[in-house]
Write a protein that holds these residues in place. Structure first.
Motif, mmCIF file in Angstrom:
data_model
loop_
_atom_site.group_PDB
_atom_site.id
_atom_site.type_symbol
_atom_site.label_atom_id
_atom_site.label_comp_id
_atom_site.label_asym_id
_atom_site.label_seq_id
_atom_site.Cartn_x
_atom_site.Cartn_y
_atom_site.Cartn_z
ATOM 1 N N LEU A 194 0.884 -1.165 0.000
ATOM 2 C CA LEU A 194 0.000 0.000 0.000
ATOM 3 C C LEU A 194 0.920 1.212 0.000
ATOM 4 C CD1 LEU A 194 -3.120 0.846 2.071
ATOM 5 C CD2 LEU A 194 -1.129 2.323 2.266
ATOM 6 N N PHE A 195 0.691 2.149 -0.898
ATOM 7 C CA PHE A 195 1.567 3.303 -1.024
ATOM 8 C C PHE A 195 0.957 4.522 -0.337
ATOM 9 C CE2 PHE A 195 2.823 0.549 -4.492
ATOM 10 C CZ PHE A 195 4.211 0.608 -4.425
ATOM 11 N N ILE A 196 1.778 5.206 0.449
ATOM 12 C CA ILE A 196 1.405 6.489 1.036
ATOM 13 C C ILE A 196 2.246 7.561 0.367
ATOM 14 C CG2 ILE A 196 1.313 7.886 3.131
ATOM 15 C CD1 ILE A 196 1.092 5.334 4.759
ATOM 16 N N ILE A 197 1.588 8.552 -0.209
ATOM 17 C CA ILE A 197 2.287 9.638 -0.877
ATOM 18 C C ILE A 197 1.776 10.972 -0.341
ATOM 19 C CG2 ILE A 197 2.738 8.312 -2.975
ATOM 20 C CD1 ILE A 197 0.377 9.819 -4.262
ATOM 21 N N THR A 225 3.386 10.091 8.389
ATOM 22 C CA THR A 225 3.930 9.176 9.390
ATOM 23 C C THR A 225 2.857 8.767 10.395
ATOM 24 O OG1 THR A 225 6.106 10.201 9.144
ATOM 25 C CG2 THR A 225 5.749 8.863 11.098
ATOM 26 N N LEU A 226 1.982 9.705 10.757
ATOM 27 C CA LEU A 226 0.856 9.367 11.635
ATOM 28 C C LEU A 226 -0.023 8.319 10.971
ATOM 29 C CD1 LEU A 226 -1.025 9.750 14.055
ATOM 30 C CD2 LEU A 226 -2.057 11.682 12.815
ATOM 31 N N LEU A 227 -0.326 8.508 9.699
ATOM 32 C CA LEU A 227 -1.146 7.537 8.974
ATOM 33 C C LEU A 227 -0.450 6.178 8.939
ATOM 34 C CD1 LEU A 227 -3.526 6.730 7.170
ATOM 35 C CD2 LEU A 227 -2.193 7.581 5.210
ATOM 36 N N GLU A 228 0.855 6.175 8.678
ATOM 37 C CA GLU A 228 1.607 4.921 8.638
ATOM 38 C C GLU A 228 1.511 4.193 9.968
ATOM 39 O OE1 GLU A 228 6.144 3.493 7.426
ATOM 40 O OE2 GLU A 228 5.809 5.457 8.323
ATOM 41 N N LYS A 229 1.640 4.933 11.054
ATOM 42 C CA LYS A 229 1.554 4.309 12.383
ATOM 43 C C LYS A 229 0.154 3.722 12.623
ATOM 44 C CE LYS A 229 1.242 5.381 17.268
ATOM 45 N NZ LYS A 229 1.186 6.426 18.309
ATOM 46 N N LEU A 230 -0.873 4.481 12.266
ATOM 47 C CA LEU A 230 -2.237 4.009 12.505
ATOM 48 C C LEU A 230 -2.544 2.751 11.691
ATOM 49 C CD1 LEU A 230 -4.101 7.447 12.545
ATOM 50 C CD2 LEU A 230 -3.560 5.990 14.512
ATOM 51 N N LEU A 231 -2.067 2.723 10.442
ATOM 52 C CA LEU A 231 -2.248 1.528 9.617
ATOM 53 C C LEU A 231 -1.489 0.340 10.190
ATOM 54 C CD1 LEU A 231 -1.953 3.148 6.072
ATOM 55 C CD2 LEU A 231 -4.006 2.093 7.036
ATOM 56 N N PHE A 232 -0.262 0.604 10.647
ATOM 57 C CA PHE A 232 0.562 -0.450 11.228
ATOM 58 C C PHE A 232 -0.091 -1.036 12.483
ATOM 59 C CE2 PHE A 232 3.882 -1.744 14.234
ATOM 60 C CZ PHE A 232 4.543 -2.708 13.488
ATOM 61 N N ASP A 283 9.330 1.963 6.468
ATOM 62 C CA ASP A 283 10.005 3.187 6.918
ATOM 63 C C ASP A 283 10.850 3.863 5.840
ATOM 64 O OD1 ASP A 283 10.743 5.219 8.599
ATOM 65 O OD2 ASP A 283 12.373 4.100 9.540
ATOM 66 N N GLU A 284 10.229 4.735 5.082
ATOM 67 C CA GLU A 284 10.926 5.509 4.041
ATOM 68 C C GLU A 284 11.636 4.580 3.057
ATOM 69 O OE1 GLU A 284 10.634 9.059 4.095
ATOM 70 O OE2 GLU A 284 9.169 8.416 5.566
ATOM 71 N N GLY A 323 4.367 -10.306 3.419
ATOM 72 C CA GLY A 323 2.928 -10.127 3.360
ATOM 73 C C GLY A 323 2.610 -8.697 2.971
ATOM 74 N N PRO A 324 1.410 -8.237 3.276
ATOM 75 C CA PRO A 324 1.044 -6.852 2.991
ATOM 76 C C PRO A 324 2.027 -5.887 3.673
ATOM 77 C CG PRO A 324 -0.885 -8.125 3.588
ATOM 78 C CD PRO A 324 0.297 -9.001 3.866
ATOM 79 N N LEU A 325 2.432 -4.874 2.951
ATOM 80 C CA LEU A 325 3.412 -3.944 3.495
ATOM 81 C C LEU A 325 3.030 -2.510 3.165
ATOM 82 C CD1 LEU A 325 5.482 -2.940 0.937
ATOM 83 C CD2 LEU A 325 6.044 -5.360 1.087
ATOM 84 N N ILE A 326 3.559 -1.594 3.959
ATOM 85 C CA ILE A 326 3.312 -0.161 3.764
ATOM 86 C C ILE A 326 4.569 0.465 3.178
ATOM 87 C CG2 ILE A 326 2.713 2.012 4.888
ATOM 88 C CD1 ILE A 326 1.563 0.310 7.217
ATOM 89 N N ASP A 327 4.437 1.048 2.012
ATOM 90 C CA ASP A 327 5.547 1.758 1.373
ATOM 91 C C ASP A 327 5.250 3.248 1.454
ATOM 92 O OD1 ASP A 327 7.268 3.102 -0.401
ATOM 93 O OD2 ASP A 327 7.500 1.338 -1.661
ATOM 94 N N LYS A 328 5.878 3.888 2.432
ATOM 95 C CA LYS A 328 5.714 5.348 2.585
ATOM 96 C C LYS A 328 7.009 6.027 2.150
ATOM 97 C CE LYS A 328 6.156 7.600 6.477
ATOM 98 N NZ LYS A 328 7.083 8.730 6.201
#
Length: 612
Positions: free
Chosen positions: A345-348, A356-363, A372-373, A436-441
């Protein structure tokens, strides 16, 4: 046959073996071989004897045109006289004519670095560095070139090699710690700092560096212990006082924090520490609502070191964004056929937008991996250019091959796995080789969306939006690494924000991926993920909800400027962040941002907008 001495296309007897009169510089009409005259010229240049060097150059030019060694020495002479462009042109000319003694390659790399031709400088450095038998002096040159290019991976590589040769040089260790922090993350930097302390146990700077890293990873008690040990060795060390100030700010002891920064001695500080000092002053003065002082220190922070030519950089950005906007996405269509087990999932967005707040909440909400970047898309971009011979935004369908697809998949898998390993979260350790599912910020991916869409056509994208004025002011008040010219001045920050904002509105019209524009203020007011966000992620992302937050064995961490803020409960303190600063902001900036503010207000009115 080429000249055996300088590589000229002429034979030695017609080039360096010719004879020339030495009368012009000795006063005696004696014939000597050109090769010997070139030796005299080299000695004159090394001795700084400009008069003698000019006489020799004039005589030799009249006798042997196209002599590569002469061209090289002319370049060194020009460099000594302060004419870097001419020096670079002459030395490069000799190099391109296959005159490649090691010292020429070293000097050409230095000149390329001075001319900001960093890719060429780095390529040259790799030619004169033998990892198995590298000379410390050459390693130092290579490190300095990597440093000028802001290439942390090569900084890390060369610093490690330098330590193998010079294990008791503290500068090498400090460089390694800094580079490892930027490449592998704070866990790696903490490891190398601990290794350095085994060598320099009585050096306060390593205790304070460790304390700084521990504080950034929210290990407050350990950071306090490290500060105590460092202070016992040097109680007035500036870095130590800065770390103490940060710890006091965490405890909302702002007067104690202010007392620490007022004790700092600013003489003979490295640029890194001086920037860190001003960055801390910004945060302390913000906390006690002394707005003018905060802005003043922000200005000083951005002026510690040169940031390059703003006009040149902004023109390069404009040319790149314009090329991406004109790019035909169909050219990358063959990449969509690639199969992958990756589920990002990409955060832009723009820096300081609340990502970063959104990344933490999703995590915290989903059983997922935090990267992490992550630089995976950046590295895929570089891999593409290396295989095809041009960047992706200049590519055509015919350039997409199976070999390229396989290489891109391997590159993405490598970097996502590397990010997983450095994330420091125990819940990701035992998942083996399966991602698995990952966050790409990585916020810069907002300028790579056609490539992102081709590589991951079904990946959901969240565009985080915060009030433009709050975003711009927050960017200006923060120290970014690497330093770039667009955030060195608040008007430049505003101009860059507007350009990226307009770029997004052009690109999103043709974006095939599901995406949502999420408003930061809505998230802050709700205290967590909003309903519209949860509906979007539940529908378009493969991640499953965590059964309980207790599944997270290690707290969320980040290397961004928000590292301490995200440890606190979600609150509304940063809403209307820019209001106290408005009276100090030029009206021209408010006028420039007004169309962006209007777009934000429209999005705010509908609580964000999803596009499937």
């Amino acid at each position: 046959m080429n000249c055996t001495h300088c590589g000229n296309e002429k034979r030695y007897s017609q080039c360096c073996g010719l004879k020339v009169s030495s009368k012009a510089w000795t006063g005696v009409a004696k014939k000597i071989v050109v090769q010997n005259a070139l030796d005299h010229l080299q000695n004159a240049v090394q001795a700084g004897n400009a008069v003698l060097a000019n006489k020799l150059i004039t005589t030799l030019q009249s006798k042997c045109t196209g002599n590569n060694r002469l061209t090289y020495l002319q370049g060194l002479h020009a460099w000594q006289g302060g004419n870097v462009p001419q020096a670079y042109a002459l030395v490069k000319q000799a190099f391109l004519r296959n005159y490649t003694p090691q010292q020429l390659v070293v000097n050409l790399a230095k000149l390329a670095s001075l001319k900001d031709d960093h890719p060429f400088a780095l390529a040259l450095a790799s030619r004169f560095i033998d990892p198995l038998n590298a000379q410390p002096a050459l390693l130092r040159v290579a490190f300095d070139i990597a440093d000028a290019a802001n290439n942390d991976e090569l900084r890390f590589k060369y610093a490690k090699l330098l330590i193998q040769h010079q294990p008791h040089d503290r500068v090498n260790w400090l460089n390694l710690i800094h580079a490892s922090d930027n490449t592998e993350g704070p866990a790696s930097a903490i490891f190398w700092c601990s290794e350095a302390l085994a060598v320099f146990s009585q050096d306060a700077i390593f205790h304070f560096t460790l304390a700084s890293l521990l504080e950034r990873t929210n290990q407050v008690s350990a950071a306090q212990d490290a500060v105590f040990k460092g202070s016992a060795l040097s109680e007035d060390d500036t870095l130590g006082l800065i770390v103490q100030s940060r710890l006091f700010r965490r405890g909302q002891r702002y007067e104690d924090a202010l007392a620490c920064i007022e004790r700092c001695n600013l003489s003979a500080l490295s640029p890194d520490v001086l920037e860190t000092y001003h960055a801390e002053c910004v945060l302390v003065y913000r906390a006690i609502n002394q707005i003018k002082q905060a802005l003043s220190h922000a200005n000083q922070m951005h002026n510690v070191r040169p940031v390059g030519n703003y006009q040149h950089q902004s023109q390069s950005v404009e040319e790149y964004l314009a090329a991406v906007e004109k790019f035909d996405d169909e050219a990358l269509m063959p990449l969509r056929d690639s199969e992958t087990e990756l589920s990002p999932l990409f955060i832009i967005g723009f820096p300081r937008c609340g990502s970063t707040l959104l990344e933490k909440l999703l995590f915290n909400h989903y059983d997922t991996i935090q990267t992490d970047e992550c630089v995976a898309i950046e590295r895929a971009e570089q891999c593409f250019a290396k295989h095809v011979g041009c960047p992706w935004w200049l590519a055509s369908q015919s350039t997409i091959t199976d070999d390229l697809r396989n290489s891109l998949h391997a590159e993405l898998s490598h970097w996502y796995h590397a990010s997983q390993k450095s994330s420091m979260h125990a819940n990701t350790v035992d998942k083996g080789d399966t991602l698995g599912p990952l966050i790409d910020k990585n916020l810069t991916n907002i300028t790579r969306l056609p490539l992102v869409s081709a590589l991951f056509p079904e990946a959901p994208i969240i565009k985080m939006c915060r009030h433009p004025l709050d975003t711009v002011i927050s960017c200006f008040l923060n120290k970014f690494i690497p330093t770039q010219s667009w955030h060195s001045d608040i008007e430049r920050v505003a101009a860059h924000y507007v350009r990226v904002h307009n770029h997004w509105h052009k690109i999103k019209q043709r974006l095939k991926n599901p995406f949502i524009e999420l408003v930061y203020e809505d998230v802050a007011e709700s205290g967590g993920l909003t309903d519209v966000c949860l509906q979007f992620t539940d529908q378009h992302w493969q991640a499953v909800k965590r059964r309980t937050n207790f599944e997270i064995a290690t707290p969320f961490t980040t290397r961004t400027a928000s590292y301490s803020q995200v440890e606190k409960p979600v609150d509304q303190a940063s809403i209307q962040f820019g209001q106290p600063y408005i009276e100090h902001i030029p009206d021209s900036i408010l006028t420039l941002l007004q169309p962006c503010i209007d777009d934000w207000k429209a999005l705010r009115a509908i609580k964000g907008e999803a596009h499937a």
